[in-house]
Design a protein around this motif. Structure first.
Motif, PDB file in Angstrom:
ATOM      1  N   ASP A   4       0.812  -1.215   0.000  1.00 27.32           N
ATOM      2  CA  ASP A   4       0.000   0.000   0.000  1.00 27.32           C
ATOM      3  C   ASP A   4       0.852   1.276   0.000  1.00 27.32           C
ATOM      4  O   ASP A   4       0.372   2.353   0.284  1.00 27.32           O
ATOM      5  CB  ASP A   4      -0.963  -0.004   1.186  1.00 27.32           C
ATOM      6  CG  ASP A   4      -0.242  -0.139   2.519  1.00 27.32           C
ATOM      7  OD1 ASP A   4       0.964  -0.428   2.530  1.00 27.32           O
ATOM      8  OD2 ASP A   4      -0.911   0.035   3.553  1.00 27.32           O
ATOM      9  N   ALA A   5       2.126   1.147  -0.345  1.00 31.23           N
ATOM     10  CA  ALA A   5       3.001   2.322  -0.395  1.00 31.23           C
ATOM     11  C   ALA A   5       2.488   3.296  -1.448  1.00 31.23           C
ATOM     12  O   ALA A   5       2.123   2.892  -2.544  1.00 31.23           O
ATOM     13  CB  ALA A   5       4.428   1.898  -0.729  1.00 31.23           C
ATOM     14  N   GLN A   6       2.458   4.555  -1.093  1.00 32.15           N
ATOM     15  CA  GLN A   6       2.019   5.583  -2.040  1.00 32.15           C
ATOM     16  C   GLN A   6       3.133   5.815  -3.047  1.00 32.15           C
ATOM     17  O   GLN A   6       4.245   6.147  -2.668  1.00 32.15           O
ATOM     18  CB  GLN A   6       1.664   6.878  -1.301  1.00 32.15           C
ATOM     19  CG  GLN A   6       0.961   7.902  -2.138  1.00 32.15           C
ATOM     20  CD  GLN A   6      -0.446   7.486  -2.562  1.00 32.15           C
ATOM     21  OE1 GLN A   6      -1.064   6.616  -1.970  1.00 32.15           O
ATOM     22  NE2 GLN A   6      -0.941   8.112  -3.607  1.00 32.15           N
ATOM     23  N   LEU A   7       2.853   5.621  -4.317  1.00 36.21           N
ATOM     24  CA  LEU A   7       3.866   5.672  -5.359  1.00 36.21           C
ATOM     25  C   LEU A   7       3.995   7.038  -6.014  1.00 36.21           C
ATOM     26  O   LEU A   7       4.852   7.237  -6.868  1.00 36.21           O
ATOM     27  CB  LEU A   7       3.579   4.602  -6.418  1.00 36.21           C
ATOM     28  CG  LEU A   7       3.579   3.169  -5.891  1.00 36.21           C
ATOM     29  CD1 LEU A   7       3.162   2.200  -6.987  1.00 36.21           C
ATOM     30  CD2 LEU A   7       4.944   2.801  -5.333  1.00 36.21           C
ATOM     31  N   TYR A   8       3.138   7.954  -5.632  1.00 39.33           N
ATOM     32  CA  TYR A   8       3.212   9.313  -6.174  1.00 39.33           C
ATOM     33  C   TYR A   8       2.832  10.285  -5.077  1.00 39.33           C
ATOM     34  O   TYR A   8       2.274   9.907  -4.048  1.00 39.33           O
ATOM     35  CB  TYR A   8       2.291   9.482  -7.392  1.00 39.33           C
ATOM     36  CG  TYR A   8       0.826   9.408  -7.050  1.00 39.33           C
ATOM     37  CD1 TYR A   8       0.088  10.571  -6.846  1.00 39.33           C
ATOM     38  CD2 TYR A   8       0.176   8.193  -6.905  1.00 39.33           C
ATOM     39  CE1 TYR A   8      -1.248  10.522  -6.511  1.00 39.33           C
ATOM     40  CE2 TYR A   8      -1.157   8.126  -6.581  1.00 39.33           C
ATOM     41  CZ  TYR A   8      -1.874   9.295  -6.380  1.00 39.33           C
ATOM     42  OH  TYR A   8      -3.204   9.236  -6.041  1.00 39.33           O
ATOM     43  N   ASN A   9       3.157  11.566  -5.301  1.00 41.39           N
ATOM     44  CA  ASN A   9       2.865  12.589  -4.315  1.00 41.39           C
ATOM     45  C   ASN A   9       2.452  13.847  -5.071  1.00 41.39           C
ATOM     46  O   ASN A   9       3.113  14.234  -6.035  1.00 41.39           O
ATOM     47  CB  ASN A   9       4.120  12.847  -3.471  1.00 41.39           C
ATOM     48  CG  ASN A   9       3.894  13.858  -2.377  1.00 41.39           C
ATOM     49  OD1 ASN A   9       3.468  14.981  -2.634  1.00 41.39           O
ATOM     50  ND2 ASN A   9       4.191  13.470  -1.164  1.00 41.39           N
ATOM     51  N   THR A  65       8.593  13.213 -12.546  1.00 48.70           N
ATOM     52  CA  THR A  65       9.117  14.289 -11.707  1.00 48.70           C
ATOM     53  C   THR A  65       7.982  15.135 -11.151  1.00 48.70           C
ATOM     54  O   THR A  65       7.953  15.430  -9.949  1.00 48.70           O
ATOM     55  CB  THR A  65      10.099  15.165 -12.520  1.00 48.70           C
ATOM     56  OG1 THR A  65      11.147  14.328 -13.017  1.00 48.70           O
ATOM     57  CG2 THR A  65      10.683  16.267 -11.674  1.00 48.70           C
ATOM     58  N   LEU A  66       7.033  15.508 -11.985  1.00 45.34           N
ATOM     59  CA  LEU A  66       5.913  16.349 -11.565  1.00 45.34           C
ATOM     60  C   LEU A  66       5.085  15.692 -10.471  1.00 45.34           C
ATOM     61  O   LEU A  66       4.607  16.358  -9.553  1.00 45.34           O
ATOM     62  CB  LEU A  66       5.025  16.672 -12.776  1.00 45.34           C
ATOM     63  CG  LEU A  66       3.874  17.643 -12.543  1.00 45.34           C
ATOM     64  CD1 LEU A  66       4.390  19.000 -12.086  1.00 45.34           C
ATOM     65  CD2 LEU A  66       3.063  17.792 -13.817  1.00 45.34           C
ATOM     66  N   MET A 110      -3.832   5.837  -8.689  1.00 44.99           N
ATOM     67  CA  MET A 110      -4.485   7.089  -9.100  1.00 44.99           C
ATOM     68  C   MET A 110      -5.939   6.843  -9.467  1.00 44.99           C
ATOM     69  O   MET A 110      -6.817   7.622  -9.088  1.00 44.99           O
ATOM     70  CB  MET A 110      -3.745   7.712 -10.281  1.00 44.99           C
ATOM     71  CG  MET A 110      -2.405   8.282  -9.927  1.00 44.99           C
ATOM     72  SD  MET A 110      -1.544   8.873 -11.397  1.00 44.99           S
ATOM     73  CE  MET A 110       0.132   8.902 -10.807  1.00 44.99           C
ATOM     74  N   LYS A 111      -6.183   5.773 -10.193  1.00 43.97           N
ATOM     75  CA  LYS A 111      -7.569   5.447 -10.562  1.00 43.97           C
ATOM     76  C   LYS A 111      -8.416   5.241  -9.323  1.00 43.97           C
ATOM     77  O   LYS A 111      -9.559   5.717  -9.258  1.00 43.97           O
ATOM     78  CB  LYS A 111      -7.606   4.181 -11.443  1.00 43.97           C
ATOM     79  CG  LYS A 111      -7.091   4.426 -12.837  1.00 43.97           C
ATOM     80  CD  LYS A 111      -7.083   3.127 -13.630  1.00 43.97           C
ATOM     81  CE  LYS A 111      -6.493   3.339 -15.018  1.00 43.97           C
ATOM     82  NZ  LYS A 111      -6.394   2.087 -15.775  1.00 43.97           N
ATOM     83  N   LYS A 112      -7.876   4.568  -8.346  1.00 36.49           N
ATOM     84  CA  LYS A 112      -8.590   4.333  -7.095  1.00 36.49           C
ATOM     85  C   LYS A 112      -8.763   5.637  -6.305  1.00 36.49           C
ATOM     86  O   LYS A 112      -9.852   5.965  -5.849  1.00 36.49           O
ATOM     87  CB  LYS A 112      -7.838   3.299  -6.258  1.00 36.49           C
ATOM     88  CG  LYS A 112      -8.510   2.937  -4.966  1.00 36.49           C
ATOM     89  CD  LYS A 112      -7.696   1.908  -4.207  1.00 36.49           C
ATOM     90  CE  LYS A 112      -8.296   1.710  -2.833  1.00 36.49           C
ATOM     91  NZ  LYS A 112      -7.347   1.110  -1.908  1.00 36.49           N
ATOM     92  N   ASP A 113      -7.661   6.374  -6.165  1.00 39.92           N
ATOM     93  CA  ASP A 113      -7.685   7.608  -5.366  1.00 39.92           C
ATOM     94  C   ASP A 113      -8.603   8.676  -5.958  1.00 39.92           C
ATOM     95  O   ASP A 113      -9.185   9.464  -5.212  1.00 39.92           O
ATOM     96  CB  ASP A 113      -6.272   8.192  -5.236  1.00 39.92           C
ATOM     97  CG  ASP A 113      -5.341   7.315  -4.409  1.00 39.92           C
ATOM     98  OD1 ASP A 113      -5.823   6.374  -3.744  1.00 39.92           O
ATOM     99  OD2 ASP A 113      -4.124   7.581  -4.437  1.00 39.92           O
ATOM    100  N   PHE A 114      -8.712   8.711  -7.282  1.00 43.83           N
ATOM    101  CA  PHE A 114      -9.515   9.749  -7.928  1.00 43.83           C
ATOM    102  C   PHE A 114     -10.796   9.193  -8.543  1.00 43.83           C
ATOM    103  O   PHE A 114     -11.463   9.856  -9.311  1.00 43.83           O
ATOM    104  CB  PHE A 114      -8.670  10.477  -8.998  1.00 43.83           C
ATOM    105  CG  PHE A 114      -7.591  11.318  -8.385  1.00 43.83           C
ATOM    106  CD1 PHE A 114      -7.862  12.618  -7.993  1.00 43.83           C
ATOM    107  CD2 PHE A 114      -6.330  10.794  -8.150  1.00 43.83           C
ATOM    108  CE1 PHE A 114      -6.874  13.389  -7.407  1.00 43.83           C
ATOM    109  CE2 PHE A 114      -5.346  11.557  -7.568  1.00 43.83           C
ATOM    110  CZ  PHE A 114      -5.613  12.853  -7.189  1.00 43.83           C
TER     111      PHE A 114
END
Length: 117
Positions: A4-9, A65-66, A110-114
């Motif tokens: 469950d590590a967050q792969l983006y920020n 990077t973004l 991202m699909k899950k989070d958004f």
């Protein structure tokens, strides 16, 4: 890496513009382009087409990077420069496969989070 590590920020993205529509637009563009670019990167690497490996790594780099995808940022830069300069060729495939896996997992997050389908 935990499952469950967050792969983006989104921190860096929010510094540019904290508007939710802007963030959703960036996420949408990521989902529509980066996973397919990562697949093309894998294919180019398998074909030892270093010009295309460089091209797709370069395209991916800005998004990685973004979205502060720190787990693969340095790997993407390594692949980009190695392919461009035709060095470290024997190390590229493992990094490309790792990058592809992280991008696919991040896209899923991202699909899950958004709440994308």
């Amino acid at each position: 890496m935990t499952p469950d590590a967050q792969l983006y920020n989104l921190g860096q993205l929010k510094e540019i513009d904290d508007n939710e529509d802007f963030i959703l637009q960036v996420i949408t563009i990521f989902l529509e382009t980066v996973p397919s670019n990562a697949e093309a990167l894998v294919k180019a690497c398998a074909e030892k087409d270093w010009e295309q490996v460089y091209f797709f790594a370069h395209k991916i780099k800005a998004n990685v990077t973004l979205l502060s995808m720190d787990m693969i940022t340095e790997d993407v830069k390594f692949v980009e420069q190695s392919a461009k300069n035709r060095i470290n060729i024997n190390m590229i495939a493992d990094k490309v496969n790792f990058i592809d896996g992280i991008i696919k997992n991040a896209a899923g997050q991202m699909k899950k989070d958004f709440d994308f389908k």
